[in-house]
Structures are given as C-alpha cells and as structure tokens.
Design an enzyme around this catalytic site. Structure first.
Site, mmCIF file in Angstrom:
data_model
loop_
_atom_site.group_PDB
_atom_site.id
_atom_site.type_symbol
_atom_site.label_atom_id
_atom_site.label_comp_id
_atom_site.label_asym_id
_atom_site.label_seq_id
_atom_site.Cartn_x
_atom_site.Cartn_y
_atom_site.Cartn_z
ATOM 1 N N ARG A 68 41.088 -40.098 56.876
ATOM 2 C CA ARG A 68 40.391 -39.065 57.647
ATOM 3 C C ARG A 68 41.093 -38.933 58.983
ATOM 4 O O ARG A 68 41.185 -39.880 59.770
ATOM 5 C CB ARG A 68 38.922 -39.446 57.852
ATOM 6 N N VAL A 81 37.244 -43.583 46.311
ATOM 7 C CA VAL A 81 36.271 -43.832 45.247
ATOM 8 C C VAL A 81 36.425 -42.755 44.179
ATOM 9 O O VAL A 81 36.406 -41.556 44.485
ATOM 10 C CB VAL A 81 34.838 -43.847 45.798
ATOM 11 N N ASP A 107 25.494 -34.571 58.252
ATOM 12 C CA ASP A 107 25.952 -33.571 57.273
ATOM 13 C C ASP A 107 25.433 -33.982 55.894
ATOM 14 O O ASP A 107 26.197 -34.228 54.953
ATOM 15 C CB ASP A 107 27.472 -33.489 57.284
ATOM 16 N N ASN A 140 28.929 -33.826 50.104
ATOM 17 C CA ASN A 140 29.530 -34.969 50.783
ATOM 18 C C ASN A 140 29.247 -36.275 50.044
ATOM 19 O O ASN A 140 29.288 -37.358 50.643
ATOM 20 C CB ASN A 140 29.007 -35.075 52.223
ATOM 21 N N ASP A 154 31.658 -38.505 54.969
ATOM 22 C CA ASP A 154 31.599 -37.575 56.093
ATOM 23 C C ASP A 154 30.458 -37.878 57.065
ATOM 24 O O ASP A 154 29.395 -37.267 57.019
ATOM 25 C CB ASP A 154 31.494 -36.127 55.594
ATOM 26 N N GLU A 213 30.775 -37.658 60.509
ATOM 27 C CA GLU A 213 31.123 -37.209 61.856
ATOM 28 C C GLU A 213 29.954 -36.571 62.592
ATOM 29 O O GLU A 213 29.979 -36.476 63.830
ATOM 30 C CB GLU A 213 32.315 -36.245 61.820
#
Length: 367
Positions: free
Chosen positions: A71, A128, A237, A242, A255, A257
């Site tokens: 990321r 994964v 999120d 996700n 995710d 963030e």
C-alpha cells in the site's frame, strides 16, 4: 458506468516502480526480487495497491510470504483524493486490530516512511487469496460472482460481513485506539463531522462549490442525535468491496485509511449506503441488481442480535454516509477535470452520481 473510462489515479510508471521496489526489497531481504507486480483490476481510488511475488535466491525466512501486497501513499502529482496519507497510522491500526480481535486482518510485514525509495511512504503485508466484490463493474450487475451467487450464499456473506463490524466494535479496547481520535472539540461525532467539513472546504478550494453538499451539512444539524452513543474504533471504509472472501466468508479485511473513533453507526450507515449507491445506479441502468441484499432493516437487526446494541439515528447516519461519499465523488470528478478527462462543470452537483438519492435523504423521502 460501463462505457466511461476509469479515472486516472497515478502518474507513476509501473515498470519503474517495480525496479525501485526490488531495490528496496533487497534492503530487507538481501538478494530478493519483486516479481509479477501488478495492480488490482477494479477496486481502489485513493492509496495505490501493488500486488507482487517475492523471488528469493535462498530459502526465505519462514515468516515471509511469497505473495505480498503493498500500500503506497497516493501520488502527489495525481490530484489526490485526500489531503494527507498517513501510512504509519494505517499500519498501526491494522496491527492494533490484529492484536485485539479475531478479525482476518492481513499480516503486516514492513513499514517504510522514507519517500526516497518509491516516492512516498508505504507498507507491505501478506497477500490473502480470495475474491472481492468489484466496484467496476459493480457487483450488483449481472455477471459478477456475487450477483450470480444464490440467495443463500449472499445471505451467508451478508451475515459474515455484519459480524465483522460487530466484532471490531466490541473487541478493540478504546484505550488502545486513542491515536485514532480526531482533533477538535466536543464528542467524537462532532469532531468527525467537523473534519468532514474541513475536507469539503479543501475539495472546493478554487473549484465550484456544491449547494447540495452544503444542504446536506445543514440537514445533519437538524437531525443531530440527542445521544451519539458509545465511542468505538470504526473501520471507516466499511464495505464489502474492502473484504477478500474465501467462498462467502471474510478472509481479509482491507483498507483502514479512514479508521476513526466514533459511534458504531458510522460504520453501519456506510455499509448500508455504499450498497445502496451501487444498487441505485444499477436500477437506474435498467437492471434489477440485488434489492434483497444488505437491506437496512436486516443489517440493523443482525447487528443488534450480535452486539446487544440497537442501532439508532440511522437516518442521520445514512445521510452522513451519502454526504461523505458525495464529497469524495466530487474530489474524484475534479481530478478528472484536472487531467482533462471531463470539462469544467457548469453545475458542481451534476458531478455527484447519487445526487437524486442524496436529495431524497435530505428531504426525508429516501427510506
């Protein structure tokens, strides 16, 4: 949506990025190379994700996987979706959730905060295997693996996904998540909304303002909860796009963030609305979509059974989710303007794909 080109998200050269990644990887695993580097096909509009394999000239340490995901903070030259990308915060959040919950969070490997290597900070985690409900084309359209599943399989996926939120909210001790608190005054919810107001101001700085978004903020004040409720760690999120699924069970929750402290309903409203966003677009395109999937009443009931907490003020929270998503969509549209992909709009509200739904929520006629 099927005919529109995917908005530009980077100015980086993939081959150069792979070469630089191999050079950096050698500082962690001498002699190792990054191979088969590529990006996910359909999801992600903010931080960049790079998938790669590790080729090692000698047996790698047993705790180092062969397949990894990286990321990378958004390209500063690509008119970023958010004003700031704190990769260390995301890395720390994932480790916190892995330590305190039974959620399937990918194993984090390395954090690199020096931008000299890839042009921005990044972290690496184990990749994964599994499948993700796609954003483009949305999983609500015929032909996606989730659309083509049986009702029973989708019900199983829905139940497992709501359980992810329930366990996250119940299991992470608030005292351990203090670094995720939003600065400011008042309750966690007041601070969260204030941060979104500031984000909107950043999005429209030097660009046309959105009367619809501003109406949305005014309506939030009128609907403000009498009691915002317990503060927990929220995923931010929280949507099925996700999650990596093994069959119909979550194999990896991705995710982080947008993780923040706030009431449980922040995640519930986002989960419900983000499905409605895709469902409404699908119906507008003349297809049936998945009208029985992730229904608000079903999500609320299941969450209450799992946690003992009955979701409340959900009209506020689904409106807030739609409003937050509208700000993101406006920023993405202005990025397209920046790159010359679309003309400067005469009406900023026309750039919000769910304009009709947001208007209906503001006027109290959506649900």
């Amino acid at each position: 949506m099927s005919a529109a080109p995917r908005p530009r998200t980077t100015t980086r050269d993939p081959e150069d990025l792979t070469r630089r990644l191999t050079a950096w990887l050698g500082t962690r695993l001498p002699g190792a190379r990054a191979l088969a580097a590529g990006v996910p096909a359909s999801n992600g509009m903010s931080s960049e994700t790079l998938l790669f394999d590790i080729d090692h000239p000698r047996p790698a340490p047993p705790d180092v996987p062969v397949s990894c995901a990286l990321r990378l903070a958004a390209d500063p030259a690509a008119y970023t979706v958010f004003p700031r990308y704190d990769m260390a915060r995301q890395f720390r959040t994932m480790r916190l959730v892995a330590e305190h919950t039974d959620l399937p969070v990918p194993r984090t490997l390395w954090l690199e905060e020096d931008s000299a290597h890839l042009g921005a900070p990044f972290f690496v985690m184990a990749r994964v295997a599994g499948r993700v409900p796609p954003d483009v084309m949305p999983y609500t359209y015929a032909g996606s693996w989730l659309h083509d599943a049986t009702d029973a399989e989708r019900a199983r996926l829905e139940a497992a996904s709501v359980s992810v939120l329930a366990r996250l909210h119940d299991q992470v001790p608030l005292a351990a998540a203090g670094f995720l608190a939003t600065t400011g005054q008042g309750s966690a919810l007041h601070r969260h909304v204030a941060s979104q107001r500031a984000y909107y101001a950043w999005v429209v700085d030097g660009r046309p303002r959105s009367p619809l978004i501003e109406r949305g903020f005014a309506r939030l004040v009128e609907l403000w909860p009498d009691d915002p409720g317990e503060t927990v760690l929220t995923w931010g999120d929280a949507r099925i796009g996700n999650i990596v699924y093994d069959g119909f069970e979550p194999a990896a929750v991705l995710d982080w963030e947008m993780a923040a402290l706030g009431p449980r309903e922040l995640d519930l409203g986002w989960l419900v609305f983000l499905h409605r966003f895709f469902q409404d677009l699908t119906e507008a395109g003349g297809e049936r979509g998945l009208p029985g999937f992730l229904r608000r009443d079903a999500v609320e009931s299941r969450y209450a059974r799992l946690t003992g907490h009955t979701p409340r003020d959900m009209e506020f929270h689904t409106l807030y989710a739609a409003l937050r998503h509208a700000i993101v969509m406006l920023r993405v549209a202005y990025r397209q303007v920046h790159f010359g992909e679309v003309p400067v709009p005469a009406d900023a509200d026309a750039l919000i794909l769910h304009r009709g739904a947001l208007e209906a929520m503001i006027e109290g006629r959506y649900w």
